[in-house]
Design a protein around this motif. Structure first.
Motif, PDB file in Angstrom:
ATOM      1  N   GLU A 101      -5.358   4.688   3.788  1.00  0.00           N
ATOM      2  CA  GLU A 101      -6.412   5.452   4.446  1.00  0.00           C
ATOM      3  C   GLU A 101      -7.634   4.577   4.718  1.00  0.00           C
ATOM      4  OE1 GLU A 101      -3.469   7.964   2.785  1.00  0.00           O
ATOM      5  OE2 GLU A 101      -4.725   6.451   1.778  1.00  0.00           O
ATOM      6  N   HIS A 159      -7.559  -1.054  -0.426  1.00  0.00           N
ATOM      7  CA  HIS A 159      -6.572  -0.832  -1.473  1.00  0.00           C
ATOM      8  C   HIS A 159      -5.814   0.483  -1.271  1.00  0.00           C
ATOM      9  CE1 HIS A 159      -7.762  -4.296  -3.818  1.00  0.00           C
ATOM     10  NE2 HIS A 159      -9.022  -3.954  -3.651  1.00  0.00           N
ATOM     11  N   SER A 160      -5.994   1.069  -0.108  1.00  0.00           N
ATOM     12  CA  SER A 160      -5.234   2.259   0.267  1.00  0.00           C
ATOM     13  C   SER A 160      -5.018   2.232   1.767  1.00  0.00           C
ATOM     14  CB  SER A 160      -5.981   3.541  -0.125  1.00  0.00           C
ATOM     15  OG  SER A 160      -7.138   3.714   0.679  1.00  0.00           O
ATOM     16  N   LEU A 203       0.791  -1.231   0.000  1.00  0.00           N
ATOM     17  CA  LEU A 203       0.000   0.000   0.000  1.00  0.00           C
ATOM     18  C   LEU A 203       0.821   1.278   0.000  1.00  0.00           C
ATOM     19  CD1 LEU A 203      -2.821  -1.010   2.532  1.00  0.00           C
ATOM     20  CD2 LEU A 203      -2.826  -1.207   0.044  1.00  0.00           C
ATOM     21  N   ILE A 204       1.963   1.273   0.667  1.00  0.00           N
ATOM     22  CA  ILE A 204       2.749   2.506   0.805  1.00  0.00           C
ATOM     23  C   ILE A 204       4.250   2.204   0.712  1.00  0.00           C
ATOM     24  CG2 ILE A 204       1.166   4.020   2.075  1.00  0.00           C
ATOM     25  CD1 ILE A 204       2.368   2.790   4.660  1.00  0.00           C
TER      26      ILE A 204
END
Length: 424
Positions: A124, A121-122, A64-65
């Motif tokens: 957040e 999918h993020s 994700l990141i």
């Protein structure tokens, strides 16, 4: 033995309605052993939701990141934040709506949020889902303690809570290894589906076997004024204040051990790769505390059990601290001494946490939900500061942790001497 009507006074001016078949007068369909096992499962789901995520954080960051891997740590913080917020209001909600509604509702929220997190999918979206999941987990965690107070009183209540609370302490030792195993089969999203499975098992078991224990005539309306006055009433009791402070110190040294253990095993003793196995062994050895407390508390009482446990722990921690400060322990003896001491901390938790919760609830049975919420929230928040202070003092040795445990256990012992002898 289920609680009698006298153990939970009726609201002034009210009387049971003819169709009210809930509460202590109802005949539960499960005995003490099954009740404790069911509640322990619900508590285990909460603890597992925190620590099983640890091995998943690197994979979550890569997925994700990848540009900001450190932000993956927020997956844990968001859950704790949601659980902390839920802790403040879940108890009062259970006093107003009943234990069964709040516990079942919390589990449903927890399961739905776990499904959402598995499809995130993020980052957040994942953080929002984890916050909601933590909020839902407060239902079984807090209303469950009030449920115990509704059904049992005195030392039998302590027997049940001691078994349940030791599960909440032990699960963190096993959860990382279990989480890693799940990730190996299905990736990090599979961990969230394991939360769904455990949650569903707990929900079905609870709904099928546990009746409501708080009759409508004993419920308190959910109004701000009543919450404020109820919270003031809880902490106006000097014994509850002392027991909450002692629980804070106990949580503090336990969280400090959990947060520092990986570094100590790896950096101090060079056993980083075998850390999960050693930590699992630690939990297994300490697991007998619940059984020991269930037997001893009937003979000695809750207060004497807590007083003796912290007094002994203060002596053991002082001895270990002195041995390390004076350099009396050579490798590999130093590691085994530290390991035995760490086991004693886990064992002490099994002798005290359930008893302290039971002692607090015993002094405020008519607002058990609010009491459970207030005590747990205050103890957890303040304990986090103690653990952070000890953890940030790590210098490559077990000395800061030993200092923290010595101070916490010593203060807890001194505080317990100020409570009334013969309680519980």
């Amino acid at each position: 033995m289920t609680a009698t009507p006298e153990s939970a006074p009726e609201t002034a001016g009210q009387s049971p309605t003819p169709d009210d078949h809930s509460g202590p007068n109802a005949r539960p369909t499960l005995g003490m052993a099954e009740f404790a096992a069911m509640l322990a499962l619900l508590f285990a789901v909460v603890a597992f939701s925190i620590d099983a995520m640890l091995p998943a954080l690197p994979d979550i960051a890569r997925t994700l990141i990848p540009e900001a891997a450190n932000r993956a740590q927020l997956v844990l913080a968001s859950f704790v934040l949601g659980m902390g917020l839920g802790t403040f209001i879940t108890g009062p909600l259970s006093d107003a709506l009943g234990r069964r509604t709040v516990i079942a509702g919390g589990i449903v929220i927890y399961i739905a949020a776990a499904v959402a997190a598995s499809m995130a999918h993020s980052l957040e979206m994942l953080l929002v889902a984890r916050f909601v999941q933590g909020f839902g987990s407060a239902g079984p965690r807090i209303a469950g303690l009030a449920l115990v107070r509704d059904m049992y009183a005195g030392r039998e209540m302590a027997r049940v809570t001691s078994i349940v609370m030791i599960v909440f302490v032990m699960i963190p030792a096993f959860a990382p290894s279990i989480g890693q195993l799940i990730i190996g089969f299905s990736g990090w999203r599979g961990v969230f589906w394991s939360f769904v499975v455990f949650g569903l098992i707990g929900l079905v078991w609870f709904l099928a076997r546990q009746p409501e224990t708080l009759p409508k005539n004993r419920r308190r309306p959910l109004r701000l004024g009543l919450l404020v006055s109820g919270t003031r009433e809880v902490f106006s009791n000097p014994n509850i204040r002392i027991y909450t402070a002692v629980l804070t110190l106990g949580f503090g040294q336990m969280y400090a051990l959990l947060s520092s253990a990986q570094q100590i095993f790896a950096d101090t003793f060079g056993r980083g790769e075998s850390f999960p196995q050693w930590f699992m062994l630690m939990a297994i050895l300490a697991g007998g505390a619940a059984g020991a407390n269930a037997v001893l508390v009937v003979r000695l009482g809750m207060r004497r059990m807590v007083l003796g446990a912290y007094g002994l722990q203060a002596l053991i921690s002082t001895a270990m601290l002195g041995a390390f400060l004076l350099g009396l322990l050579a490798h590999p003896l130093a590691f085994y001494v530290f390991f035995a001491w760490a086991v004693s901390l886990f064992f002490m938790a099994g002798l005290t946490f359930g008893n302290l919760n039971a002692l607090c609830l015993q002094h405020a049975s008519h607002i058990a939900g609010l009491t459970a919420s207030a005590v747990s929230a205050v103890a957890t928040v303040l304990a986090a500061f103690i653990a952070a202070l000890v953890g940030q003092s790590f210098d490559g040795t077990p000395i800061p942790l030993a200092i923290g445990a010595t101070i916490c256990s010593g203060l807890a012992f001194l505080l317990m001497t100020r409570t009334l002898e013969g309680e519980g």
